[in-house]
Design a protein around this motif. Structure first.
Motif, PDB file in Angstrom:
ATOM      1  N   ASP A 334      78.285 -19.191  16.975  1.00 29.11           N
ATOM      2  CA  ASP A 334      79.134 -18.120  17.489  1.00 29.11           C
ATOM      3  C   ASP A 334      80.042 -17.527  16.418  1.00 29.11           C
ATOM      4  N   GLY A 335      79.912 -18.006  15.201  1.00 30.96           N
ATOM      5  CA  GLY A 335      80.623 -17.343  14.116  1.00 30.96           C
ATOM      6  C   GLY A 335      81.316 -18.294  13.162  1.00 30.96           C
ATOM      7  N   GLN A 336      81.597 -17.752  11.975  1.00 29.20           N
ATOM      8  CA  GLN A 336      82.373 -18.462  10.967  1.00 29.20           C
ATOM      9  C   GLN A 336      83.472 -17.509  10.496  1.00 29.20           C
ATOM     10  N   LEU A 337      84.706 -17.931  10.691  1.00 30.06           N
ATOM     11  CA  LEU A 337      85.862 -17.112  10.342  1.00 30.06           C
ATOM     12  C   LEU A 337      86.503 -17.643   9.070  1.00 30.06           C
ATOM     13  N   TYR A 338      86.866 -16.725   8.180  1.00 28.34           N
ATOM     14  CA  TYR A 338      87.564 -17.098   6.949  1.00 28.34           C
ATOM     15  C   TYR A 338      88.913 -16.379   6.932  1.00 28.34           C
ATOM     16  N   VAL A 339      89.999 -17.164   6.792  1.00 27.18           N
ATOM     17  CA  VAL A 339      91.350 -16.592   6.855  1.00 27.18           C
ATOM     18  C   VAL A 339      92.121 -16.997   5.600  1.00 27.18           C
ATOM     19  N   LEU A 390      83.325 -21.974  13.540  1.00 31.38           N
ATOM     20  CA  LEU A 390      83.935 -22.673  12.406  1.00 31.38           C
ATOM     21  C   LEU A 390      85.022 -21.765  11.828  1.00 31.38           C
ATOM     22  N   VAL A 391      86.226 -22.302  11.726  1.00 30.11           N
ATOM     23  CA  VAL A 391      87.357 -21.542  11.201  1.00 30.11           C
ATOM     24  C   VAL A 391      87.793 -22.185   9.892  1.00 30.11           C
ATOM     25  N   MET A 392      87.762 -21.400   8.807  1.00 30.05           N
ATOM     26  CA  MET A 392      88.234 -21.895   7.510  1.00 30.05           C
ATOM     27  C   MET A 392      89.557 -21.216   7.194  1.00 30.05           C
ATOM     28  N   LEU A 393      90.615 -22.031   7.099  1.00 32.31           N
ATOM     29  CA  LEU A 393      91.960 -21.546   6.783  1.00 32.31           C
ATOM     30  C   LEU A 393      92.245 -21.917   5.334  1.00 32.31           C
ATOM     31  N   ASP A 394      92.195 -20.949   4.455  1.00 33.78           N
ATOM     32  CA  ASP A 394      92.255 -21.201   3.016  1.00 33.78           C
ATOM     33  C   ASP A 394      93.669 -21.032   2.485  1.00 33.78           C
ATOM     34  N   ASP A 395      94.107 -22.001   1.667  1.00 27.10           N
ATOM     35  CA  ASP A 395      95.401 -21.930   0.981  1.00 27.10           C
ATOM     36  C   ASP A 395      96.551 -21.920   1.981  1.00 27.10           C
ATOM     37  N   ALA A 396      96.598 -22.948   2.820  1.00 26.00           N
ATOM     38  CA  ALA A 396      97.622 -23.028   3.861  1.00 26.00           C
ATOM     39  C   ALA A 396      98.974 -23.360   3.244  1.00 26.00           C
ATOM     40  N   ASP A 397     100.021 -22.851   3.898  1.00 29.20           N
ATOM     41  CA  ASP A 397     101.380 -23.033   3.396  1.00 29.20           C
ATOM     42  C   ASP A 397     102.108 -24.159   4.115  1.00 29.20           C
ATOM     43  N   SER A 398     101.936 -24.254   5.441  1.00 33.05           N
ATOM     44  CA  SER A 398     102.705 -25.222   6.210  1.00 33.05           C
ATOM     45  C   SER A 398     102.031 -25.455   7.555  1.00 33.05           C
TER      46      SER A 398
END
Length: 617
Positions: A334-339, A390-398
């Motif tokens: 159903d998708g791959q999200l890049y944030v 699948l959700v990829m959260l790149d370079d998270a701050d907090s």
């Protein structure tokens, strides 16, 4: 913080207005905001504030204004320099595009223009009305504008007028000429020489059965033009007058077409936003297996699997996460999200901005995106509740930035990259990513420069990996230098690099493509002042591996306190735990690039005597 220029200039943040009250501070900030994310020369600020007659100490005054703006607008826990950066020739305000109302206005106008051109005046009218509704008065109404700001304000008013003209055109296409008469009369009165507005007023009156009034508008405009400018109305306006006199049927209102029957909507394609995988990806099999195992362990539960990949700058967190995501993407049809969350940037994305990015990625129209973070979260969690995404959260701050972005369905998975541990993120499992082993570093270099060269000089290859201390970013940088000097042996190039390394600071290598200094600096800036001080002192320990006891002597404190400080630096991915002894003691280490960064940082923030003092522990 949010900034408004469509009306009074306002700075909004922390649920209160933070607009500078001093006129010159307001003018300075307004110019920087209108030219956000670009360098505004100091000379331009001086020209705006004082025109052609600046005082003798104008540059010092500008420095004072910048200092005051940083002090008054700094976020808690962050210096104002993260928001307002000094450049060699001036200053840059670093803010997301969405933080300024002008950018939202531009986006809506662009959407309205495209929709109108596509033949949907009803939707265009709705979008353009939303854009025009953002205005709260004249541009920069509460700013005493100099020459530069006056030009910006004029340009903003022209954008507003063009948007209004497009909305009027949409109204004409919808047959709403009766409703336009009052609005166009007010516009014509405010702009007595604007032929385009008068032409639209004439047409609206004519189509409303008021031909006499329409012709009077022409005569009044002609009188103004002749009396004030000595000019006759333009050819288009004269043609319009003649057509009205002749009762030209082409001026009659167009038949409003019935809306076409609704077409069966095609389901949007699943989002596929992952960045491309790299062909040079090497090793990391143990880490990839660990991530896969953690995600699979949630298969029989209703919990959401969340894995955070944590490591120092340049260690390859994003590359590893992207490689893994591509390998398992078929499990998430159903998708791959890049944030990109920008945690290492001066101004990380807010949760609301990141959620807007997600909603746009799943096909939500901009006009349908809720204005509040809570509304956006509810919409995304509803959408994802019965999907496998699948959700990829790149370079998270907090954790506070990440928590609102998590999907609602147990069939989803979240993969996060971060430089620091995300304490407090419920249900998340952490995987530490270290530097490459000597063998893996050699394999990466082989992929970069070719097996023929590495097989010919195995000892030189090992030296290259040692020089980079296993850091993939540094190995890639050195490999690119070797490729650029292909006819020369690896050993010869390595000797040149070592010589240059002794002559140039780490920060200077960014000009050649190695931005490691800036990456490490972003980690350093997130530390509190005491931890920054401790980090610099610890880097002076002359041993590759050191204990908490040696750290305590360097810091002038007890072992327990030193251990706490060291673990804080481990959490920030600036120090590594090299080994855990059976007796409970730990040995720590700095990676060589991190140590070089710390020593360079100390050289510019310390005097030489203090450095010698610390080295004498």
């Amino acid at each position: 913080m949010r900034f408004q220029v469509l009306g009074n200039f306002e700075v909004l943040g922390d649920s209160r207005v933070r607009t500078p009250s001093a006129p010159k501070l307001r003018r300075t900030l307004a110019l920087l905001i209108l030219r956000h994310n670009e360098t505004v020369p100091t000379k331009a600020l001086i020209d705006e504030l004082w025109g052609s007659s600046p005082p003798d100490k104008a540059i010092r005054a500008v420095h004072t204004y910048i200092y005051e703006l940083r002090r008054s607008l700094a976020r808690p826990g962050c210096g104002g320099e993260l928001f307002l950066e000094t450049r060699p020739s001036g200053y840059t305000v670093c803010v997301p595009e969405s933080a300024i109302d002008l950018n939202s206005f531009r986006a809506l106008v662009k959407e309205g223009r495209e929709v109108l051109a596509a033949g949907d005046p009803g939707h265009a009218r709705e979008v353009l009305n939303r854009a025009l509704g953002m205005w709260q008065g004249g541009a920069l109404a509460n700013v005493d504008c100099g020459e530069l700001l006056e030009a910006h304000a004029t340009e903003l008013e022209e954008r507003r007028l063009r948007a209004l003209e497009m909305r009027v055109e949409a109204d004409f296409q919808l047959g709403r000429h009766h409703e336009l008469n009052g609005e166009l009369k007010a516009l014509a009165a405010a702009r007595p020489l604007h032929e385009g507005i008068h032409a639209k007023l004439m047409l609206a009156l004519y189509r409303s059965g008021r031909r006499g009034e329409a012709l009077k508008v022409f005569h009044d405009l002609r009188r103004h033009l002749v009396d004030e400018l000595g000019l006759e109305p333009g050819p288009e306006l004269q043609r319009l007058q003649r057509s009205m006199l002749a009762g030209d049927p082409s001026l009659d209102p167009p038949a409003v077409a019935k809306p076409p029957p609704p077409r069966r909507a095609q389901p949007p394609a699943p989002p596929a936003q992952l960045p491309r995988d790299t062909v040079d990806f090497t090793g990391r099999q143990a880490v990839l297996d660990e991530i896969a195992g953690l995600l699979a362990a949630h298969g029989a539960t209703t919990g959401l699997p969340v894995v955070a990949l944590v490591g120092m700058p340049g260690v390859g967190k994003t590359a590893t996460a992207v490689h893994f995501a591509h390998a398992v993407r078929v499990r998430y049809p159903d998708g791959q999200l890049y944030v990109p969350l920008g945690g290492s940037q001066p101004t990380p994305a807010t949760a609301a901005e990141a959620m807007e990015h997600i909603l746009r990625g799943i096909g939500v129209a901009p006009r349908d995106i809720p204005t509040t973070l809570g509304g956006r979260m509810a919409l995304f969690r509803t959408w994802s509740s019965d999907r496998r995404v699948l959700v990829m959260l790149d370079d998270a701050d907090s954790p506070q930035q990440v928590e609102p972005l998590l999907p609602g369905g147990p069939g989803c998975a979240v993969l996060i990259t971060a430089r620091s541990l995300l304490y407090g993120l419920r249900g998340a499992r952490t995987v530490a990513l270290g530097c490459l082993s000597a063998a893996e570093g050699g394999q990466l270099l082989t992929r970069l420069i070719g097996r023929e060269r590495t097989d010919a000089e195995p000892e030189a290859v090992a030296d290259v990996v040692r020089l980079a201390d296993g850091l993939p970013l540094a190995i890639t940088f050195l490999g690119e230098r070797l490729m650029a000097l292909r006819p020369v042996s690896i050993a010869c190039v390595l000797a040149k690099i070592r010589s240059a390394k002794g002559q140039h600071r780490l920060s200077e290598l960014s000009a050649l493509g190695l931005d490691l200094y800036d990456r490490l600096d972003s980690c350093f800036r997130k530390l509190d002042e005491n931890t920054q001080e401790a980090f610099l002192r610890l880097a002076l320990i002359p041993h590759r591996l050191f204990t908490a006891g040696q750290g305590a002597r360097a810091l002038g404190t007890d072992i327990t306190t030193a251990d706490v400080v060291l673990m804080r630096l481990v959490d920030a991915s600036l120090v590594e735990v090299a080994e855990q002894r059976a007796a409970g003691g730990r040995r720590y280490r700095f990676r060589e690039p991190v140590r070089e960064y710390a020593l360079e940082k100390m050289a510019v923030t310390r005097t030489a005597p203090s450095v010698r003092h610390f080295m004498g522990f």
